[in-house]
Design a protein around this motif. Structure first.
Motif, short mmCIF file in Angstrom:
data_model
loop_
_atom_site.label_atom_id
_atom_site.label_comp_id
_atom_site.label_asym_id
_atom_site.label_seq_id
_atom_site.Cartn_x
_atom_site.Cartn_y
_atom_site.Cartn_z
N VAL A 116 31.45 39.81 48.38
CA VAL A 116 31.10 38.34 47.92
C VAL A 116 32.06 37.22 48.16
CG1 VAL A 116 29.85 37.06 46.28
CG2 VAL A 116 29.24 39.41 46.23
N ALA A 117 33.16 37.63 47.59
CA ALA A 117 34.34 36.76 47.76
C ALA A 117 34.85 36.15 49.06
CB ALA A 117 35.47 37.00 46.95
N HIS A 118 34.81 37.45 50.03
CA HIS A 118 35.01 37.29 51.30
C HIS A 118 34.09 36.40 52.20
CE1 HIS A 118 37.02 39.37 54.93
NE2 HIS A 118 35.94 38.86 55.41
N LYS A 119 32.75 36.63 51.92
CA LYS A 119 31.62 35.75 52.60
C LYS A 119 31.80 34.31 52.25
CE LYS A 119 26.83 35.48 53.29
NZ LYS A 119 25.30 36.18 53.14
N SER A 120 32.08 34.22 50.82
CA SER A 120 32.20 32.78 50.29
C SER A 120 33.47 31.84 50.96
CB SER A 120 32.50 32.74 48.75
OG SER A 120 32.63 31.48 48.53
N LEU A 121 34.44 32.80 51.10
CA LEU A 121 35.39 31.97 51.86
C LEU A 121 35.39 31.71 53.43
CD1 LEU A 121 38.80 33.71 50.56
CD2 LEU A 121 38.20 31.30 50.14
N LEU A 122 34.63 32.65 54.09
CA LEU A 122 34.54 32.51 55.48
C LEU A 122 33.34 31.36 55.61
CD1 LEU A 122 33.97 36.00 56.71
CD2 LEU A 122 35.84 34.62 57.08
N ASP A 125 34.50 28.17 55.13
CA ASP A 125 35.82 27.80 56.05
C ASP A 125 37.06 27.54 55.39
OD1 ASP A 125 36.90 27.62 58.60
OD2 ASP A 125 36.69 25.58 58.71
N SER A 126 37.05 28.35 54.25
CA SER A 126 38.30 28.30 53.32
C SER A 126 39.37 29.22 53.67
CB SER A 126 38.21 28.07 52.08
OG SER A 126 37.11 27.17 51.66
N SER A 127 40.70 29.00 53.46
CA SER A 127 41.68 29.94 53.49
C SER A 127 41.87 30.60 52.08
CB SER A 127 43.21 29.39 53.96
OG SER A 127 42.92 28.82 55.37
N PRO A 128 42.24 31.79 52.35
CA PRO A 128 42.59 32.73 50.95
C PRO A 128 43.89 32.02 50.21
CG PRO A 128 43.22 34.27 52.80
CD PRO A 128 42.48 32.81 53.31
N CYS A 129 43.90 32.25 49.05
CA CYS A 129 45.17 31.85 48.22
C CYS A 129 45.81 33.11 47.85
CB CYS A 129 44.62 31.12 47.09
SG CYS A 129 43.87 29.34 47.34
N GLN A 130 46.86 32.72 47.14
CA GLN A 130 47.84 34.01 46.77
C GLN A 130 47.27 34.74 45.61
OE1 GLN A 130 52.25 33.74 47.32
NE2 GLN A 130 51.72 31.60 46.82
N TYR A 131 46.45 33.98 44.76
CA TYR A 131 45.67 34.60 43.64
C TYR A 131 44.67 35.69 44.13
CZ TYR A 131 42.00 31.17 44.30
OH TYR A 131 40.97 30.14 44.39
N HIS A 132 44.00 35.60 45.63
CA HIS A 132 43.40 36.41 46.20
C HIS A 132 44.07 37.70 46.47
CE1 HIS A 132 40.81 32.67 47.15
NE2 HIS A 132 39.68 33.50 46.57
#
Length: 331
Positions: A116-122, A125-132
């Motif tokens: 779910v989190a992976h799809k949301s970022l994709l 069009d957002s980049s992952p953060c360090q908290y991920h």
């Protein structure tokens, strides 16, 4: 030195197609070996299986209590999480409580494994953060300790007081002087020890109870946090989470990269450590499940067990073509 021995096998029809070789050892609270496969003296990097050891100074220093950390925070400090909202929301709140932000981490950004989190970022069009990052809970613990002691921002340096405190705890509980370290995927040093040393340290966690002293109290709190929040230690679909649930909190489990696994078994006072030499996760998950089944800690027929041990291999048409099973010598 004893060579690695078969721990898990892939059979395709009547043919032994692949073998996962490795080492495993069970150690009791007195430091005696209960059983071993392969070489207990093999030098290993325990990777994320050492997170409980890395979290000890967080509690021993008084930092955890000074900043009001709860049991869920301690579970996250031991976690290699999926980056689901249940993980990242807590990590962000923890950072905010410290008066810090994502830039204070030194673990690096990581695309979450949670679908779910992976799809949301994709989709955004957002980049992952360090908290991920799967290690952001551990690093939140490092940041908490570092703020408590007033250390400089580069808390992952091996010579930093945070990592010196980790090394002291690591060597004390393994009973060995570490021969060195490698830099982990999250940029923190990962100290080496023997497989026996790692199992010995886990036996300490298994026999620890609050009130026995500062270190034992800290170990007991971390162990109990893991079993209280298995979903925070890893995540849905993951071996650590599913197998801990299957055992109703009787055993704490933690995987490490490159096919490392530990188990903490309070009812027997045991620590278990294993390493599959080829670094394949399916081999380490099968092997740890088999050992837990062998000693009556895990139900052979539980769905979480069957997912990793005596597991049918199916082709793209759903036809059963083989099986992943423990090596006979492990049982």
């Amino acid at each position: 030195m004893t060579n690695p021995v078969p721990l898990a096998e892939i059979w395709r029809g009547p043919f032994l197609e692949s073998v996962h070789m490795g080492h495993a050892v069970i150690v009791d609270g007195s430091g005696q070996i209960v059983q071993a496969w392969g070489d207990p003296a093999a030098i290993v990097l325990p990777r994320s299986s050492s997170k409980m050891l890395q979290a000890l100074p967080l509690i021993e220093s008084g930092a955890a209590d000074a900043f009001g950390l709860k049991t869920e925070h301690l579970a996250l400090a031991c976690a290699s999480h999926n980056g689901a909202a249940i993980h990242t929301d807590r990590v962000q709140a923890w950072l905010s409580h410290l008066g810090m932000g994502d830039d204070d981490f030194r673990c690096g950004p990581q695309m979450p494994d949670d679908p779910v989190a992976h799809k949301s970022l994709l989709c955004s069009d957002s980049s992952p953060c360090q908290y991920h990052n799967n290690c952001s809970g551990k690093h939140s613990g490092f940041l908490t300790l570092n703020k408590h002691i007033g250390g400089d921002p580069e808390y992952v340096r091996p010579e930093h007081p945070v990592q010196k405190a980790v090394l002291e705890a690591f060597e004390d509980l393994t009973g060995e002087t570490s021969p060195g370290f490698g830099i982990d995927g999250c940029s923190a040093p990962n100290f080496a020890t023997s497989l026996y040393g790692m199992a010995r340290a886990m036996a300490f966690f298994a026999t620890a109870s609050e009130g026995q002293g500062t270190r034992a109290s800290a170990a007991a709190r971390l162990r109990d946090a893991m079993t209280a929040y298995p979903e925070l230690v890893a995540g849905e679909g993951r071996a650590c989470t599913e197998l801990m649930r299957a055992m109703d909190g009787r055993v704490a489990l933690k995987t490490g990269a490159e096919a490392f696994f530990i188990a903490i078994v309070p009812e027997k006072g045991w620590g278990i450590a294993l390493k599959v030499a080829d670094g394949t996760t399916r081999g380490s998950e099968c092997a740890i499940a088999a050992i837990l089944v062998k000693y009556g800690l895990l139900d052979l027929d539980h769905p979480a067990t069957r997912k990793r041990m005596n597991t049918p291999i199916r082709n793209r048409r759903g036809v059963e073509t083989g099986i992943l099973r423990p090596a006979a010598g492990l049982l």
